[in-house]
Design a protein around this motif. Sequence first.
Motif, PDB file in Angstrom:
ATOM      1  N   ASN A 304      38.856  31.670  41.425  1.00 37.96           N
ATOM      2  CA  ASN A 304      37.969  31.222  42.305  1.00 37.96           C
ATOM      3  C   ASN A 304      36.920  30.477  41.459  1.00 37.96           C
ATOM      4  OD1 ASN A 304      35.319  31.218  43.797  1.00 37.96           O
ATOM      5  ND2 ASN A 304      36.139  33.154  44.817  1.00 37.96           N
ATOM      6  N   GLU A 307      33.060  30.837  42.224  1.00 44.66           N
ATOM      7  CA  GLU A 307      32.416  32.158  41.422  1.00 44.66           C
ATOM      8  C   GLU A 307      32.985  32.341  39.943  1.00 44.66           C
ATOM      9  OE1 GLU A 307      30.416  34.180  42.975  1.00 44.66           O
ATOM     10  OE2 GLU A 307      30.395  33.042  44.951  1.00 44.66           O
ATOM     11  N   CYS A 309      35.736  33.332  38.748  1.00 44.99           N
ATOM     12  CA  CYS A 309      36.294  34.716  38.461  1.00 44.99           C
ATOM     13  C   CYS A 309      37.801  34.620  39.034  1.00 44.99           C
ATOM     14  CB  CYS A 309      35.630  35.721  39.336  1.00 44.99           C
ATOM     15  SG  CYS A 309      35.383  35.492  41.166  1.00 44.99           S
ATOM     16  N   CYS A 350      37.044  38.930  40.674  1.00 49.31           N
ATOM     17  CA  CYS A 350      35.960  38.849  41.593  1.00 49.31           C
ATOM     18  C   CYS A 350      35.899  40.050  42.388  1.00 49.31           C
ATOM     19  CB  CYS A 350      36.627  37.682  42.747  1.00 49.31           C
ATOM     20  SG  CYS A 350      37.007  35.954  42.067  1.00 49.31           S
ATOM     21  N   SER A 353      37.807  39.314  46.859  1.00 47.32           N
ATOM     22  CA  SER A 353      38.606  38.194  46.982  1.00 47.32           C
ATOM     23  C   SER A 353      39.588  38.215  48.123  1.00 47.32           C
ATOM     24  CB  SER A 353      39.764  38.478  45.699  1.00 47.32           C
ATOM     25  OG  SER A 353      40.561  39.693  45.777  1.00 47.32           O
TER      26      SER A 353
END
Length: 365
Positions: A304, A307, A309, A350, A353
């Motif tokens: 991601n 973010e 993550c 995350c 997700s």
Amino acid sequence: MAPTLALLVLCQVALYTTVTSKKVCGRPLVTDGIEELTLKHVYEVGEEVTLTCEQGYLPSTATPRQMTCTTTGEWTQSDLACAPKMCPIPGPLQPLAMGRTEAPFKSVLNYTCDDGYVMQGANESRCLHDGTWSNPPPLCKAVNCQLPRPPTNGKIAHDKPVTGSTTMYGQGWTYECNPPKAPSYERGYCMADGGATEPPVCREVSCAIPPSIPNGFITFAVMRQHGYKEKVKYACNEHYHLDGDAEIQCQNTGNWSSKPVCRAPCKVGIKRGRIFYNAKKLWIADLNPNRVLHGEHVVFYCLNKAERCGYPVTTTCNDGTLPIPECFNEPGKVEYTLRPKTLPSEIPMCVSSPPTIPTSPARSA
């Protein structure tokens, strides 16, 4: 004579003016449920009308129920409203009433029975003025059939035990012939019109030599023609997954029942990266041999970017094909060798997700 005629005309005009200048009220306008039969068409000024609810309706307020014809030819207001009485919906119909438990006065319930059932009772019921139904719900009784006749040189096996000389609609049975013959059809039923399936014909049936299947073999079978209801069994080569019934049977049509299929294993088609497989987090080099069986799941890790993550995406082996998620980016040699801790599989996951559903085969191994 002329003066007399003029006086007569003036008198008529004065009389007309006197008669028509007096105001009256017409029949008052009322809402549904208020009794109208006792109301007149014309009322004098000052006359009062007491409103009441029709039979089958309840007043919404105690006062005021009276209306008075005023000098302007209009009625004073009344707040009376009449609500219909309610009939409780019978319990067996509650699931069909969409959450309602009552029906208003004058409602009508129409009943029907499913095919194969005969109605006992009235097919209609009305909500009466006293909050009861005109008729109770009817009963739907299953049609009865005379017991079926067995085929010549055969017998019948009923699905459920039967007593007496009849059986109910929907009940079924299987026709059987004396070996080695087979019935032209195997199943019979008590039908909606009260008739039973006619018995089949018993005849000789055989099936061809059982067919082979790719990546599989027949176990413990002689390669010959087989008679009705004879069976053969299949198995798959190592690492192949048997999809379907292992046994096939010679049917009354002279054909075999559906053959199983041997589904191929898959290879995880990446050179660098980390996956989650068989409850373990593995570097792809440690997956030895590189083989995933049909129907098994493999988790890839995607990044991601917003973010910074990682998040998991699941894909499934399907007969030799393991789709690679579109979001997965295989790392380069330098990144994989020198900076493995920066990969999506190694950084924090995350908090939320995308759902880990099997991916479409947009990218294949």
